[in-house]
Design a protein around this motif. Structure first.
Motif, PDB file in Angstrom:
ATOM      1  N   VAL A 114     -67.114   7.727 -70.531  1.00  0.00           N
ATOM      2  CA  VAL A 114     -68.529   7.640 -70.096  1.00  0.00           C
ATOM      3  C   VAL A 114     -68.809   7.598 -68.833  1.00  0.00           C
ATOM      4  O   VAL A 114     -68.470   6.470 -68.230  1.00  0.00           O
ATOM      5  N   ARG A 118     -74.415   7.683 -66.822  1.00  0.00           N
ATOM      6  CA  ARG A 118     -74.753   7.773 -68.381  1.00  0.00           C
ATOM      7  C   ARG A 118     -74.691   6.172 -68.913  1.00  0.00           C
ATOM      8  O   ARG A 118     -75.224   6.274 -70.102  1.00  0.00           O
ATOM      9  N   TYR A 119     -74.462   5.113 -68.332  1.00  0.00           N
ATOM     10  CA  TYR A 119     -74.320   4.039 -68.883  1.00  0.00           C
ATOM     11  C   TYR A 119     -75.605   3.317 -69.402  1.00  0.00           C
ATOM     12  O   TYR A 119     -75.469   3.137 -70.608  1.00  0.00           O
ATOM     13  N   ARG A 122     -76.324   5.673 -72.616  1.00  0.00           N
ATOM     14  CA  ARG A 122     -75.399   5.558 -73.627  1.00  0.00           C
ATOM     15  C   ARG A 122     -75.892   3.930 -74.467  1.00  0.00           C
ATOM     16  O   ARG A 122     -75.777   3.819 -75.631  1.00  0.00           O
ATOM     17  N   GLU A 125     -78.881   4.692 -76.629  1.00  0.00           N
ATOM     18  CA  GLU A 125     -78.161   5.363 -77.761  1.00  0.00           C
ATOM     19  C   GLU A 125     -77.486   4.483 -79.002  1.00  0.00           C
ATOM     20  O   GLU A 125     -77.986   4.521 -80.023  1.00  0.00           O
ATOM     21  N   HIS A 159     -68.332   2.231 -76.073  1.00  0.00           N
ATOM     22  CA  HIS A 159     -67.416   3.049 -75.224  1.00  0.00           C
ATOM     23  C   HIS A 159     -66.732   3.965 -76.060  1.00  0.00           C
ATOM     24  O   HIS A 159     -65.857   4.651 -75.756  1.00  0.00           O
ATOM     25  N   ASP A 160     -67.387   4.154 -77.555  1.00  0.00           N
ATOM     26  CA  ASP A 160     -66.966   5.316 -78.398  1.00  0.00           C
ATOM     27  C   ASP A 160     -65.625   5.139 -78.672  1.00  0.00           C
ATOM     28  O   ASP A 160     -64.609   5.869 -78.754  1.00  0.00           O
TER      29      ASP A 160
END
Length: 368
Positions: A114, A118-119, A122, A125, A159-160
């Motif tokens: 990421v 975009r932190y 994200r 989201e 962090h996916d």
């Protein structure tokens, strides 16, 4: 291309002096799969999870996460380099930070894909995904237990990671919220395709959530399988005792003059062939028998006998249990629990007839 397994653990060992040893644990979690480590307190399931996460160093074993070696053969990656999310039993929420501050932390300190610009997007989201987007700027001290649990989930997923480890994540919630969060975990798993290794002592959680279950006892995996398989016909007497509501009583396998194998107990004798025998056939050997409370009926058996086992006993305890009515009947030394939904109430000291089919009795060799 995604790895075939999100997690592969081979020969995991961890000793704590002479008191306890995690001995040779093998675990595999497939892509988009939930696997549960189920067992009583002190069996080693949390130790295994901590070794996989990298917060505990095993004495031996090999751990691959997402196809990458993270432990073993001279490799021991720190937690932030393992691409693993972790949800602790106590949530580990930082009270001095806001919800946003808690959730953004892995983006600031762990390896991921990421980009920094975009932190915030994200975090928003993932907060929306766990349905607490409106709490982004709230202090952690203002959160309820259920909200803290959602923050912990969001932080572990932001962090996916390919794999999510959960250590008794629902144990601090009340019963109603636990049921709701079981559904939420299942929903999240399907929506974001994350694999999960779920540690719990709660069989209800394990059987609801997991695709496969590993039953642990004293640092070892004693049995593994799909939930329905383990519930209906486990091969281990320990699993039978630990899983589901079961009456347990000891008997002996004998042979009569006609050569027929029998199961003799304190309150009944019945043909072994009519029971569910989960072992090789033995003669003159101890046996452990199990029968579900729901398979026992209270009242006089009305049909032809047909081998049905019928007894008279005394009610020694009774009461409502969730949506069931539970009655404990003493058969003169052996007590059997009966679950009935007929709406009738029984009194302690009352004499009652009970009956069940021999085919509902599962018989294991040995008296474990």
């Amino acid at each position: 291309m995604a790895a075939e397994s999100a997690l592969t653990v081979t020969g995991l060992r961890k000793a704590f002096g002479d008191e306890f040893e995690l001995s040779g644990i093998d675990v595999t979690v497939g892509t988009d799969e939930i696997v549960a480590l189920l067992g009583p307190s002190g069996c080693g399931k949390t130790t295994a999870l901590r070794c996989i996460a990298g917060v505990e160093t095993p004495d031996a074993g090999r751990i691959e996460a997402g196809g990458k070696l993270v432990q073993g053969e001279g490799v021991s990656l720190p937690p932030e380099q393992r691409d693993i999310g972790m949800v602790y039993q106590n949530y580990a929420i930082w009270p001095h930070k806001t919800v946003y501050g808690n959730v953004v932390f892995p983006l600031e300190h762990a390896e991921h894909d990421v980009p920094a610009d975009r932190y915030e997007e994200r975090v928003e989201e993932i907060l929306d995904l766990v349905e607490i987007g409106d709490l982004k700027d709230s202090p952690a001290t203002d959160l309820s237990g259920g909200q803290q649990q959602r923050v912990a989930l969001a932080r572990s997923l932001v962090h996916d990671p390919e794999l999510l480890l959960l250590d008794e994540p629902l144990s601090n919630l009340d019963k109603g919220l636990r049921k709701h969060m079981r559904y939420e975990l299942q929903r999240l798993q399907h929506e974001i395709d994350v694999s999960m290794l779920y540690v719990t002592h709660d069989q209800e959680e394990a059987f609801y959530l997991a695709d496969r279950i590993l039953v642990m006892r004293d640092g070892e995996v004693v049995e593994r399988g799909e939930p329905r398989e383990l519930y209906n016909r486990p091969t281990s007497p320990f699993t039978r005792r630990f899983v589901g509501d079961r009456n347990r009583f000891i008997g002996r396998i004998t042979t009569n003059a006609e050569g027929e194998s029998l199961v003799e107990t304190d309150f009944a004798t019945f043909p072994l062939a009519s029971a569910d025998f989960v072992a090789e056939r033995l003669e003159d050997a101890p046996a452990t028998c199990f029968v579900r409370p729901a398979d026992i009926s209270i009242g006089r058996f009305g049909g032809e006998h047909g081998g049905v086992l019928e007894f008279a006993g005394t009610v020694v305890a009774e009461g409502l249990l969730d949506e069931r009515y539970e009655v404990t009947v003493d058969l003169g030394g052996t007590k059997l629990i009966v679950h009935t939904g007929n709406g009738r109430e029984f009194e302690r000291g009352e004499s009652v007839p009970i009956y069940f089919e021999p085919g509902d009795v599962q018989v294991y060799a040995g008296d474990e």
